[in-house]
Write a protein that holds these residues in place. Sequence first.
Motif, PDB file in Angstrom:
ATOM      1  N   TYR A  36       0.850  -1.145  -0.040  1.00  0.00           N
ATOM      2  CA  TYR A  36      -0.096   0.055  -0.047  1.00  0.00           C
ATOM      3  C   TYR A  36       0.813   1.280  -0.020  1.00  0.00           C
ATOM      4  O   TYR A  36       0.523   2.265  -0.799  1.00  0.00           O
ATOM      5  N   GLU A  37       1.997   1.290   0.896  1.00  0.00           N
ATOM      6  CA  GLU A  37       2.664   2.457   1.121  1.00  0.00           C
ATOM      7  C   GLU A  37       3.603   2.823  -0.154  1.00  0.00           C
ATOM      8  O   GLU A  37       4.127   3.962  -0.462  1.00  0.00           O
ATOM      9  N   GLU A  38       3.648   1.668  -0.916  1.00  0.00           N
ATOM     10  CA  GLU A  38       4.491   1.734  -2.258  1.00  0.00           C
ATOM     11  C   GLU A  38       3.718   2.444  -3.501  1.00  0.00           C
ATOM     12  O   GLU A  38       4.318   2.574  -4.544  1.00  0.00           O
ATOM     13  N   CYS A  39       2.563   2.573  -3.282  1.00  0.00           N
ATOM     14  CA  CYS A  39       1.786   2.932  -4.320  1.00  0.00           C
ATOM     15  C   CYS A  39       1.701   4.566  -4.701  1.00  0.00           C
ATOM     16  O   CYS A  39       1.873   5.242  -3.824  1.00  0.00           O
ATOM     17  N   ALA A  40       1.631   4.996  -5.842  1.00  0.00           N
ATOM     18  CA  ALA A  40       1.810   6.297  -5.976  1.00  0.00           C
ATOM     19  C   ALA A  40       0.362   7.062  -5.440  1.00  0.00           C
ATOM     20  O   ALA A  40       0.608   8.336  -4.969  1.00  0.00           O
ATOM     21  N   VAL A  41      -0.759   6.393  -5.847  1.00  0.00           N
ATOM     22  CA  VAL A  41      -1.930   7.097  -5.256  1.00  0.00           C
ATOM     23  C   VAL A  41      -2.675   6.299  -4.129  1.00  0.00           C
ATOM     24  O   VAL A  41      -2.869   5.003  -4.420  1.00  0.00           O
ATOM     25  N   LYS A  42      -2.512   6.667  -2.871  1.00  0.00           N
ATOM     26  CA  LYS A  42      -3.298   5.842  -1.920  1.00  0.00           C
ATOM     27  C   LYS A  42      -4.325   6.417  -1.484  1.00  0.00           C
ATOM     28  O   LYS A  42      -4.545   7.820  -1.029  1.00  0.00           O
ATOM     29  N   MET A  43      -5.705   5.872  -1.029  1.00  0.00           N
ATOM     30  CA  MET A  43      -6.880   6.336  -0.501  1.00  0.00           C
ATOM     31  C   MET A  43      -7.137   5.593   0.587  1.00  0.00           C
ATOM     32  O   MET A  43      -7.188   4.491   0.842  1.00  0.00           O
ATOM     33  N   HIS A  44      -7.709   6.152   1.702  1.00  0.00           N
ATOM     34  CA  HIS A  44      -8.101   5.802   2.764  1.00  0.00           C
ATOM     35  C   HIS A  44      -9.830   5.776   2.909  1.00  0.00           C
ATOM     36  O   HIS A  44     -10.183   6.990   2.908  1.00  0.00           O
ATOM     37  N   ILE A  45     -10.321   4.697   3.006  1.00  0.00           N
ATOM     38  CA  ILE A  45     -11.870   4.563   3.001  1.00  0.00           C
ATOM     39  C   ILE A  45     -12.449   4.124   4.382  1.00  0.00           C
ATOM     40  O   ILE A  45     -11.907   3.191   4.794  1.00  0.00           O
ATOM     41  N   VAL A  46     -13.095   4.825   5.291  1.00  0.00           N
ATOM     42  CA  VAL A  46     -13.586   4.470   6.429  1.00  0.00           C
ATOM     43  C   VAL A  46     -15.146   4.328   6.717  1.00  0.00           C
ATOM     44  O   VAL A  46     -15.755   5.507   6.188  1.00  0.00           O
ATOM     45  N   LEU A  93      -5.890  17.090  -1.060  1.00  0.00           N
ATOM     46  CA  LEU A  93      -4.771  17.734  -1.499  1.00  0.00           C
ATOM     47  C   LEU A  93      -3.511  16.915  -1.106  1.00  0.00           C
ATOM     48  O   LEU A  93      -2.288  17.430  -1.423  1.00  0.00           O
ATOM     49  N   SER A  94      -3.746  15.890  -0.341  1.00  0.00           N
ATOM     50  CA  SER A  94      -2.452  15.380   0.278  1.00  0.00           C
ATOM     51  C   SER A  94      -1.973  14.065  -0.328  1.00  0.00           C
ATOM     52  O   SER A  94      -2.586  13.687  -1.250  1.00  0.00           O
ATOM     53  N   ASP A  95      -0.999  13.432   0.184  1.00  0.00           N
ATOM     54  CA  ASP A  95      -0.879  12.073  -0.477  1.00  0.00           C
ATOM     55  C   ASP A  95      -1.669  10.994  -0.239  1.00  0.00           C
ATOM     56  O   ASP A  95      -1.444   9.753  -0.734  1.00  0.00           O
ATOM     57  N   GLU A  96      -2.511  11.145   0.760  1.00  0.00           N
ATOM     58  CA  GLU A  96      -3.555  10.017   1.294  1.00  0.00           C
ATOM     59  C   GLU A  96      -4.834  10.806   1.710  1.00  0.00           C
ATOM     60  O   GLU A  96      -5.085  10.844   2.871  1.00  0.00           O
ATOM     61  N   PRO A  97      -5.677  11.154   0.663  1.00  0.00           N
ATOM     62  CA  PRO A  97      -7.040  11.605   1.035  1.00  0.00           C
ATOM     63  C   PRO A  97      -7.849  10.565   1.634  1.00  0.00           C
ATOM     64  O   PRO A  97      -7.680   9.306   1.744  1.00  0.00           O
ATOM     65  N   LYS A  98      -8.892  11.017   2.687  1.00  0.00           N
ATOM     66  CA  LYS A  98      -9.584  10.146   3.452  1.00  0.00           C
ATOM     67  C   LYS A  98     -11.125  10.554   3.324  1.00  0.00           C
ATOM     68  O   LYS A  98     -11.480  11.557   3.121  1.00  0.00           O
ATOM     69  N   ILE A  99     -11.949   9.379   2.938  1.00  0.00           N
ATOM     70  CA  ILE A  99     -13.225   9.526   2.928  1.00  0.00           C
ATOM     71  C   ILE A  99     -13.986   8.888   3.886  1.00  0.00           C
ATOM     72  O   ILE A  99     -13.753   7.672   4.110  1.00  0.00           O
ATOM     73  N   THR A 100     -14.997   9.229   4.594  1.00  0.00           N
ATOM     74  CA  THR A 100     -15.653   8.655   5.681  1.00  0.00           C
ATOM     75  C   THR A 100     -17.137   8.699   5.625  1.00  0.00           C
ATOM     76  O   THR A 100     -17.686   9.726   5.210  1.00  0.00           O
ATOM     77  N   VAL A 101     -17.854   7.391   5.656  1.00  0.00           N
ATOM     78  CA  VAL A 101     -19.113   7.454   5.582  1.00  0.00           C
ATOM     79  C   VAL A 101     -19.883   6.832   6.744  1.00  0.00           C
ATOM     80  O   VAL A 101     -19.336   5.722   7.451  1.00  0.00           O
ATOM     81  N   ASN A 102     -20.949   7.372   7.039  1.00  0.00           N
ATOM     82  CA  ASN A 102     -21.684   6.635   8.016  1.00  0.00           C
ATOM     83  C   ASN A 102     -22.443   5.338   7.619  1.00  0.00           C
ATOM     84  O   ASN A 102     -22.651   4.911   6.351  1.00  0.00           O
ATOM     85  N   ARG A 103     -22.911   4.499   8.572  1.00  0.00           N
ATOM     86  CA  ARG A 103     -23.352   3.054   7.898  1.00  0.00           C
ATOM     87  C   ARG A 103     -24.891   3.309   6.992  1.00  0.00           C
ATOM     88  O   ARG A 103     -24.994   2.732   6.386  1.00  0.00           O
ATOM     89  N   ASN A 104     -25.516   4.371   7.491  1.00  0.00           N
ATOM     90  CA  ASN A 104     -26.748   4.788   6.792  1.00  0.00           C
ATOM     91  C   ASN A 104     -26.223   4.896   5.165  1.00  0.00           C
ATOM     92  O   ASN A 104     -27.009   4.586   4.218  1.00  0.00           O
ATOM     93  N   TYR A 105     -25.416   5.903   5.073  1.00  0.00           N
ATOM     94  CA  TYR A 105     -24.860   6.180   3.877  1.00  0.00           C
ATOM     95  C   TYR A 105     -24.276   4.947   2.952  1.00  0.00           C
ATOM     96  O   TYR A 105     -24.878   4.679   1.840  1.00  0.00           O
ATOM     97  N   TYR A 106     -23.637   4.212   3.776  1.00  0.00           N
ATOM     98  CA  TYR A 106     -23.039   3.180   2.952  1.00  0.00           C
ATOM     99  C   TYR A 106     -24.134   1.869   2.634  1.00  0.00           C
ATOM    100  O   TYR A 106     -23.986   1.401   1.518  1.00  0.00           O
ATOM    101  N   LYS A 107     -25.174   1.922   3.368  1.00  0.00           N
ATOM    102  CA  LYS A 107     -26.167   0.666   3.092  1.00  0.00           C
ATOM    103  C   LYS A 107     -26.952   1.299   2.280  1.00  0.00           C
ATOM    104  O   LYS A 107     -27.442   0.538   1.312  1.00  0.00           O
ATOM    105  N   LEU A 108     -27.551   2.546   2.204  1.00  0.00           N
ATOM    106  CA  LEU A 108     -28.497   3.068   1.279  1.00  0.00           C
ATOM    107  C   LEU A 108     -28.243   3.644  -0.131  1.00  0.00           C
ATOM    108  O   LEU A 108     -29.126   3.518  -0.913  1.00  0.00           O
TER     109      LEU A 108
END
Length: 358
Positions: free
Chosen positions: A37-47, A95-110
């Motif tokens: 993961y760390e070796e990749c040019a584009v890394k994304m954190h999904i929570v 705008l960083s080297d590791e953007p982060k997207i967080t969703v709650n359970r309602n969003y993810y499910k619906l």
Amino acid sequence: MTFYYIAAKGILAVKTNIKDFRWSFGSNMPEGTMKEYEECAVKMHIVLEDFNDDELLGNLGRYHFFNGAPGEDKIYYTRNLPMKKKLRLKAENLLSDEPKITVNRNYYKLVTHRIMNLHSVHYIATDLAALLLLKKGYASIHCSAFKAEDATVAIFAPPDTGKTLSTMTACGDFGASFIAEDLAITDGRNIFSVPWTNSFDHYAKNKEAQSSKFRKKAAKVFPPLKVLSASAKVPEQENAKAKAILDAEIVTHVAILEKGKDEVIPQSENTAVSKLMNLNRYEFNFLRAPLLIAYEFFNPGLMIDDGTVKEREILSSLVRNSEKVFTLKKINPTHYAETLLFEMKEEPMESKKIVSLF
């Protein structure tokens, strides 16, 4: 628990707490390691987690259902549901080297598809990745690809024309080496494999009349791989696929498939690039992605339009660096593969029509 999924080795990866995370860059992706993961040019954190930032929203600006502040590297999406429930999403550090997207359970499910300005986290991640790749000098491309001897072809086509079937036929029936079936990444010279896309599922579900033949071809390419449904995953089969693919190759040929009377037509750089840009628009939506547009309103540094300029530059280089760029027309889509292999062995031509051998 944290999972690492490598969509393209050394290029694109996701870190997430969502097991078996799926998006346009891969379904049924095998788990990777933190090092990969760390070796990749584009890394994304999904929570995926429940959160409540309502106390912050009152002091923020508003863009439809999004909230943000000028110059801040964070944006919120909040929408009321019945029974005092809410859809919640926040995106930060884009705008960083590791953007982060967080969703709650309602969003993810619906929210599982794209409906007007409401996009699933999978589509949001795909659009963001496509833009971030461009900023790093890579373009996502909607194509299939294979290598035969010393030649490598990237195959572009409108949906349901036959690009995936052509690659599977070339690999299964003629011994070519697999690179991609529906989506890949390029830097303008090399093509990088994104092998975990969902074309197998698409054919299995929507091409019932051809599914038996397609399954046999897939099994030839990745023995003992079988076409899996979206709900199934067999580690041994996925490992077989992982061993069969090529990670990266220099592109020598660019082919654009169309339906019509059998013909091979050389393409100019301008015409080819315009067609490739058009076909990419069908798959990648970063120019019209609601979250990215709202984010850029508060933080102009995202510069979405620059992505299109960079995309054209990279695709122009891909076409310019290729030995041969042509449109291939066939009445019968099962006949593309043999002609592609023939063209990959021939010297560049001015213009010619071919007579079908079938």
